[in-house]
Design a protein around this motif. Structure first.
Motif, PDB file in Angstrom:
ATOM      1  N   PHE A   1       0.860  -1.196  -0.050  1.00 55.84           N
ATOM      2  CA  PHE A   1       0.021  -0.048  -0.035  1.00 55.84           C
ATOM      3  C   PHE A   1       0.903   1.168  -0.202  1.00 55.84           C
TER       4      PHE A   1
ATOM      5  N   THR B   1      -4.414  -3.132  -4.021  1.00 58.45           N
ATOM      6  CA  THR B   1      -4.695  -1.933  -3.577  1.00 58.45           C
ATOM      7  C   THR B   1      -4.295  -0.955  -4.724  1.00 58.45           C
TER       8      THR B   1
ATOM      9  N   ASP C   1      -7.431   4.381  -2.723  1.00 57.11           N
ATOM     10  CA  ASP C   1      -8.126   3.304  -1.786  1.00 57.11           C
ATOM     11  C   ASP C   1      -7.813   4.052  -0.491  1.00 57.11           C
TER      12      ASP C   1
END
Length: 423
Positions: A39, A91, A95
């Motif tokens: 992420f 991801t 997001d």
């Protein structure tokens, strides 16, 4: 002023995180696409490895509610890459997620939220009204509907604007399907001197109109609902049976086709169904019963069909000494005096249900948000506090502070009066 309520679990969780100090929770957004194990965000600062051990919680699709642990963090040109375990759905840019410090697992926060709600059970109820019961002057025990854990008042319908469509005082003989036998039952009925009994053979088909009966023309255009008693030997699902009303003989082109709800076997049920087209119901002359779906052998009783105006009821309260609750049987029991007072009338039960626990981020609280937030915050601090030598962040003092705030909010919860617990 009643306590404010209505926040979602996600909103409450974020509020708790905000109370736990500046490093407890960060709200982050992906700056670019990542992968199933990474992420990438511009919302964090610090050096490499600074976020190892923290909890990552996705807050939108496709990872809404998905939790992972940060196993590595690296900073490149002010962008932080979090490595996640276990893997999540890949991801994407934009997001959103929450990043919690290692000592505050979001699953624990959820437990603290529900613990706060459970603490309020017995003090706070979600208001509930139920109109499914009907007194007939003879019945003593009534099954309390699900969704009620407390009763505070019982009312009986003292006056109602209604028009009798059919008393079921004689068998229906306008038309009868070849798979049905219609008689008058003078032993099993709810009002008057008898009910209409329809014995249905196993050869019946879906769509068969079992029987109809004629009556003098009626205008029920000012009514909103139809009420009637019905009983079956074999349980039926919702819309298996339909009550028909028509301005032509034998219900050949019904103006009203009213679905009968699911029926329990061998139990008289008072059905209240909204009229679909009351403005056209100005000259009704025929009533009938159709086996609409799941047709099969059965025996059906029908009694006391009437149209009512659901907006013109007059209710009177049943004195509390005239009714009791049998908790073990989950029954509301009328005394002989209570049966006499109610007579033949609809009953309105006023009470409440225990506030539901929160199982999803979209669930909405039904008690004071401020109490839930304060109590969950106190519990989170308490779980991480220690003695003077092992509590450098002074969490024991913060636990005491938030406990006092929670107690103050708890005292503001409305006191229930005249509440009788059902379970």
């Amino acid at each position: 002023m009643p306590p404010l309520s209505g926040r979602t679990r996600q909103q409450i969780r974020v509020a708790v995180g905000g109370n736990l100090g500046p490093g407890a929770l960060r709200l982050i957004t992906a700056a670019t696409n990542g992968s199933t194990t990474t992420f990438l965000t511009d919302d964090l600062w610090g050096s490499d490895n600074e976020h190892i051990g923290k909890w990552w919680l996705g807050t939108d699709d496709p990872n809404d509610g998905v939790q992972a642990r940060v196993t590595d963090s690296a900073v490149t040109t002010n962008q932080t890459t979090l490595t996640l375990y276990p893997a999540v759905t890949s991801t994407l840019s934009d997001d959103t997620a929450e990043l919690w410090s290692p000592e505050f697992n979001p699953e624990d926060i959820h437990r603290y939220i529900n613990q706060a709600i459970m603490e309020a059970v017995g003090r706070v109820y979600d208001p509930v009204e139920d109109l499914s019961l009907f007194a007939d002057g003879r019945q003593t025990r009534f099954d309390i509907p699900t969704g009620l854990t407390m009763l505070s008042h019982i009312f009986y319908r003292q006056k109602a604007t209604s028009i009798s469509i059919h008393t079921a005082g004689a068998e229906w003989d306008e038309s009868t399907d070849s798979d049905a036998t219609v008689t008058q039952d003078t032993k099993d009925y709810k009002r008057g001197s008898g009910s209409v009994k329809i014995v249905v053979a196993g050869t019946v088909s879906n769509g068969d109109v079992l029987a109809t009966d004629s009556f003098t023309s009626l205008d029920i255009s000012g009514m909103t609902h139809v009420e009637f008693w019905i009983k079956v030997i074999t349980a039926t699902a919702a819309a298996d049976l339909q009550l028909l009303l028509d301005d032509t003989a034998s219900c050949t082109s019904p103006l009203e086709t009213l679905d009968v709800p699911a029926l329990t076997a061998d139990t008289w049920t008072l059905v209240r169904v909204a009229l679909a087209n009351p403005e056209t119901d100005t000259a009704l002359i025929s009533v009938g019963l159709e086996f609409n779906a799941n047709a099969g052998a059965n025996t059906i009783w029908v009694d006391d069909i009437r149209a009512i105006d659901n907006n013109m009821h007059v209710w009177a309260e049943m004195p509390r000494r005239y009714w009791v609750i049998d908790v073990e049987a989950r029954d509301m029991v009328l005394t002989p005096a209570g049966r006499n007072v109610a007579g033949y009338a609809a009953l309105r039960l006023v009470g409440g249900d225990d506030p539901p626990l929160m199982a999803a981020d979209s669930d909405v609280s039904e008690i004071s948000d401020l109490f839930i937030i304060a109590r969950a915050t106190a519990l989170a601090y308490g779980a991480q506090s220690g003695g003077a030598a092992t509590d450098p962040d002074d969490r024991r003092r913060m636990f005491d502070r938030w406990t006092a705030l929670a107690d103050r909010e708890y005292a503001k919860l409305p006191m229930l009066t005249n509440a009788r617990r059902i379970e």
